[in-house]
Design an enzyme around this catalytic site. Structure first.
Site, PDB file in Angstrom:
ATOM      1  N   LYS A 111       2.459   9.851   8.365  1.00  0.00           N
ATOM      2  CA  LYS A 111       1.608   9.633   9.713  1.00  0.00           C
ATOM      3  C   LYS A 111       1.967   9.930  10.786  1.00  0.00           C
ATOM      4  O   LYS A 111       1.418  11.048  11.438  1.00  0.00           O
ATOM      5  CB  LYS A 111       1.213   8.153   9.548  1.00  0.00           C
ATOM      6  CG  LYS A 111       0.525   7.520   8.440  1.00  0.00           C
ATOM      7  CD  LYS A 111       0.001   6.138   8.713  1.00  0.00           C
ATOM      8  CE  LYS A 111      -1.239   5.885   7.676  1.00  0.00           C
ATOM      9  NZ  LYS A 111      -0.933   5.204   6.577  1.00  0.00           N
ATOM     10  N   PHE A 158       0.916  -1.136   0.060  1.00  0.00           N
ATOM     11  CA  PHE A 158      -0.111  -0.005   0.219  1.00  0.00           C
ATOM     12  C   PHE A 158       0.873   1.132   0.016  1.00  0.00           C
ATOM     13  O   PHE A 158       1.668   1.503   0.884  1.00  0.00           O
ATOM     14  CB  PHE A 158      -0.925   0.001   1.240  1.00  0.00           C
ATOM     15  CG  PHE A 158      -1.762   1.285   1.010  1.00  0.00           C
ATOM     16  CD1 PHE A 158      -2.933   1.217   0.326  1.00  0.00           C
ATOM     17  CD2 PHE A 158      -1.508   2.494   1.781  1.00  0.00           C
ATOM     18  CE1 PHE A 158      -3.894   2.217   0.128  1.00  0.00           C
ATOM     19  CE2 PHE A 158      -2.400   3.544   1.620  1.00  0.00           C
ATOM     20  CZ  PHE A 158      -3.828   3.543   0.826  1.00  0.00           C
ATOM     21  N   ASP A 216       9.138   2.761   1.904  1.00  0.00           N
ATOM     22  CA  ASP A 216       7.949   3.628   2.130  1.00  0.00           C
ATOM     23  C   ASP A 216       7.819   3.372   3.933  1.00  0.00           C
ATOM     24  O   ASP A 216       7.098   2.202   4.059  1.00  0.00           O
ATOM     25  CB  ASP A 216       6.518   2.956   1.376  1.00  0.00           C
ATOM     26  CG  ASP A 216       5.433   3.863   1.938  1.00  0.00           C
ATOM     27  OD1 ASP A 216       5.300   4.390   3.108  1.00  0.00           O
ATOM     28  OD2 ASP A 216       4.497   3.764   1.264  1.00  0.00           O
TER      29      ASP A 216
HETATM   30  C1  LIG Z   1      -0.948   5.364   5.099  1.00  0.00           C
HETATM   31  C2  LIG Z   1       0.054   4.931   4.129  1.00  0.00           C
HETATM   32  C3  LIG Z   1       0.211   5.695   2.883  1.00  0.00           C
HETATM   33  C4  LIG Z   1      -0.722   6.671   2.279  1.00  0.00           C
HETATM   34  O1  LIG Z   1      -0.374   7.860   3.425  1.00  0.00           O
HETATM   35  P1  LIG Z   1      -1.708   8.973   3.133  1.00  0.00           P
HETATM   36  O2  LIG Z   1      -1.136  10.264   4.178  1.00  0.00           O
HETATM   37  O3  LIG Z   1      -2.997   8.288   3.357  1.00  0.00           O
HETATM   38  O4  LIG Z   1      -1.606   9.614   1.790  1.00  0.00           O
HETATM   39  C5  LIG Z   1       1.406   5.415   2.189  1.00  0.00           C
HETATM   40  N1  LIG Z   1       2.112   4.230   2.373  1.00  0.00           N
HETATM   41  C6  LIG Z   1       2.024   3.664   3.589  1.00  0.00           C
HETATM   42  C7  LIG Z   1       2.953   2.468   4.050  1.00  0.00           C
HETATM   43  C8  LIG Z   1       0.729   4.035   4.460  1.00  0.00           C
HETATM   44  O5  LIG Z   1       0.559   3.094   5.440  1.00  0.00           O
END
Ligand SMILES: *Cc1c(COP(=O)(O)O)cnc(C)c1O
Length: 399
Positions: free
Chosen positions: A254, A140, A225
């Site tokens: 986050k 994701f 990420d």
């Molecule tokens: C939540 C998340 C995203 C997306 O972040 P947003 O602030 O919602 O755009 C991308 N990568 C990972 C691993 C995430 O957990």
């Protein structure tokens, strides 16, 4: 359902776009690991706004940073230098592999920036047709067109074709396929060290090391990420510290703003210098308010002993969860590291999530695969015990 909640939901359904499968409640107050809904019902919060409120709700350092900065100035734009942005960049550089930081407002934006940077770098240093981005199945990375294409789950992509070209997917921890898909056309390999939304799947150190080696061999960049797992969530400041593998680019979001939206892309000087003035930008990115809070969050997480303590409590929680999993014979091993833990279930966890909510514990069920626990990093032993007691009752009633 309670009256206030019912009335609120009716108003919401009239005017807010129906893009979320929301639970029928609204959280309006929080302190530490505890939140209250509009009816005044109290919950232990083991979701923390999706790993955002990592210091718990209304942490004094976060409250103070917001109050102080709001009285000075909230926003100026990147037409000018922003001292708080510089200060936050210095902290991130001091504590990571990186030399330079780009600020934005979300995880998707940070990943979008990483994809753009990797492609530009590849074209500049190698060739025009080096643009492929290799990501993992079940990953994701966000909801913009590029990041939902990077996301290796078709459910997020349906209806949005044509998608950007040049994305390829490899199953998690599959060394042979990684090697097979790697080629001179690959500009970057992008991974979550622990897949979060996909269902809490940790990558093996061997796989990370192989990705590093292949990136080096093929002149590709390695992007981690760490939007969800960075900033202390795993018990280290960054999840990559659990391996001996450092990325070339890392994305954060986050937890960085304690709930104030912020994203960041971190990289080495050699890669950062690909971007020249005008190549990438964000109106809000790294604004004085968001970066003031970012500094406060970083200061707390990097305080001496903070992460050691997180690890101890997280270990305690994991053991207790494992005992419950054994007791109810779900036949599963609790996955994850630090305070991102997944309890895999072979059927939907919706009933468990709902049962826990009724008893005053907020958790969620991700990827259709696992209950996920994301408590505040400073959750107490007592609160952990409270969560375990509730889970025990819920499993006793409905498993
Ligand atoms: C939540 C998340 C995203 C997306 O972040 P947003 O602030 O919602 O755009 C991308 N990568 C990972 C691993 C995430 O957990």
């Amino acid at each position: 359902m309670f009256e206030k909640t019912h009335a609120m939901i009716q108003r919401g359904q009239e005017v807010v776009m129906n893009t979320y499968g929301r639970l029928p409640m609204a959280i309006v107050k929080g302190k530490g690991s505890i939140v209250w809904d509009i009816e005044g019902k109290q919950y232990l919060d083991f979701v923390t706004g999706l790993a955002v409120s990592s210091l718990g709700h209304s942490h004094p350092a976060v409250v103070e940073a917001i109050q102080k900065q709001a009285e000075e100035i909230v926003h100026t734009s990147n037409l000018y230098w922003i001292p708080n942005q510089i200060a936050l960049a210095e902290k991130l550089v001091e504590h990571s592999f990186a030399d330079k930081i780009f600020f934005c407002n979300s995880g998707a934006e940070a990943n979008e920036a990483a994809i753009k940077l990797a492609r530009k770098y590849a074209k500049e240093h190698y060739s025009e047709d080096k643009y492929e981005i290799l990501t993992l199945v079940n990953s994701f990375h966000g909801r913009t067109l590029a990041t939902l294409t990077a996301t290796g789950q078709t459910k997020y992509q349906e209806g949005y074709a044509p998608l950007p070209e040049g994305f390829t997917y490899v199953p998690i921890n599959d060394l042979a396929q990684l090697e097979e898909k790697m080629s001179p056309k690959v500009a970057a390999v992008m991974l979550e060290p622990i897949q979060g939304e996909g269902g809490v799947f940790p990558l093996e150190v061997e796989f990370l090391a192989k990705a590093r080696k292949l990136c080096d061999d093929y002149g590709a960049l390695l992007i981690f990420d760490e939007v969800q797992v960075g900033l202390g969530r795993t018990g280290k400041l960054f999840a990559y510290e659990w391996s001996n593998v450092a990325p070339d680019i890392m994305t954060l979001a986050k937890a960085l703003g304690g709930g104030v939206p912020i994203g960041a892309m971190l990289t080495k000087e050699e890669v950062a210098s690909t971007f020249k003035p005008g190549d990438h930008a964000s109106t809000f990115g790294g604004n004085p308010l968001a970066t003031a809070v970012g500094c406060a969050v970083m200061d707390v997480i990097t305080e001496e002993g903070f992460l050691e303590d997180v690890l101890k409590r997280a270990q305690y929680f994991k053991l207790k969860l494992q005992k419950l999993a054994d007791k109810y014979q779900t036949g599963t091993e609790i996955r994850g590291q630090g305070f991102i833990l997944g309890w895999p279930l072979d059927r939907s966890g919706a009933e468990i999530v709902e049962g826990a909510r009724e008893k005053g514990l907020l958790i969620n069920f991700v990827g259709g695969k696992a209950l996920r626990f994301l408590p505040p990093l400073n959750v107490s032993y007592q609160e952990i015990d409270g969560a375990i007691t509730i889970l025990d009752q819920v499993f006793a009633e409905c498993w």
